[in-house]
Design an enzyme around this catalytic site. Structure first.
Site, short mmCIF file in Angstrom:
data_model
loop_
_atom_site.label_atom_id
_atom_site.label_comp_id
_atom_site.label_asym_id
_atom_site.label_seq_id
_atom_site.Cartn_x
_atom_site.Cartn_y
_atom_site.Cartn_z
N HIS A 160 -5.13 -8.81 1.37
CA HIS A 160 -6.47 -8.25 1.22
C HIS A 160 -7.21 -8.06 2.54
O HIS A 160 -7.65 -6.97 2.85
CB HIS A 160 -7.31 -9.08 0.25
N ASN A 179 -6.68 -5.82 -5.69
CA ASN A 179 -7.86 -5.05 -6.07
C ASN A 179 -7.55 -3.57 -6.27
O ASN A 179 -8.21 -2.88 -7.06
CB ASN A 179 -8.99 -5.22 -5.05
N HIS A 180 -6.52 -3.05 -5.59
CA HIS A 180 -6.17 -1.64 -5.80
C HIS A 180 -5.51 -1.45 -7.17
O HIS A 180 -5.73 -0.41 -7.82
CB HIS A 180 -5.27 -1.14 -4.66
N HIS A 189 0.81 -1.22 0.00
CA HIS A 189 0.00 0.00 0.00
C HIS A 189 0.84 1.27 0.00
O HIS A 189 0.65 2.17 0.82
CB HIS A 189 -0.97 0.02 1.18
#
Length: 242
Positions: free
Chosen positions: A197, A75-76, A22
């Site tokens: 996730h 998913n990002h 992230h």
């Protein structure tokens, strides 16, 4: 383009896997230093969600060019791909840490989206002891009863047709059924599956599925790195960085 990727045993160095980064690549650098990572012989694998929320998301392009760094799509990454293609929700992506992306030039947005789209949905790594390790972002994409790891790979690559491929993609990127139901059922045809996730306070085992997103995008979280052969865990907490 939805693909899988396989890696032969690393006979000269170590293999590591890291949780959701992230955008905290400086934190990852510290973690690799703490683990005495050697890019000339070692490899690192990522469970995806390389970007958003953290301060260094723009550095993702640098990391994707490192020959020893390999990641599955999270998913990002998928939100970037969808928004650039005109099929996504820019406001939703921005709310979830993606605002940085829309400050980039359209040309660089497209370049980055293309690089992320090239990431596999599933990675398989063979270890020197003969074990096989699977990596997928959210959950093994089982689309039929009695599915195996091979079935999941076949679903992702479209062997069962487009409807099953769409379902497999959704499961690989977004699913939380296994962890929400504390499902201990083993994934057949693979020794261990590493996923991210779903944020966990510490590394969590459900059958042979291992959850390693320890929440480095949150103040009370950490980034976790695991050496695959010895199962040695190393982490750095966000509090230690403050």
């Amino acid at each position: 383009m939805h693909k899988t990727q396989s890696f032969s045993p690393n006979k000269i160095g170590r293999d590591f896997i890291v949780g959701d980064i992230h955008g905290h690549f400086k934190l990852l650098e510290l973690l690799l230093k703490k683990s005495s990572f050697d890019g000339s012989v070692d490899r690192i694998f990522s469970v995806g969600d390389l970007i958003d929320r953290g301060p260094d998301s723009i550095d993702v392009m640098v990391w994707l060019q490192k020959p020893w760094f390999h990641a599955v799509r999270g998913n990002h990454e998928q939100m970037v791909i969808d928004c650039v293609s005109g099929n996504g929700d820019i406001a939703r992506h921005s709310r979830n840490g993606g605002a940085w992306f829309y400050k980039l030039s359209p040309i660089f947005q497209q370049t980055l989206s293309d690089a992320l789209q090239n990431l596999p949905l599933i990675i398989e790594v063979e270890l020197t002891d003969g074990r096989k390790i699977g990596i997928v972002h959210a959950e093994t994409p089982l689309t039929h009863n009695n599915d195996t790891w091979q079935s999941a790979k076949d679903a992702i690559t479209g062997q069962f047709g487009e409807p099953h491929q769409r379902l497999a993609l959704e499961k690989a990127l977004y699913a939380r059924r296994k962890i929400e139901s504390l499902d201990e059922v083993l994934i057949q045809g693979i020794d261990q599956v590493y996923v991210g996730h779903s944020t966990v306070p510490s590394v969590m085992y459900l059958g042979n599925t291992i959850y390693i997103d320890t929440g480095c995008s949150f103040d009370d979280g950490a980034l976790t790195l695991i050496e695959l052969t010895t199962q040695t865990h190393t982490n750095i907490s966000m509090q230690a960085m403050q």
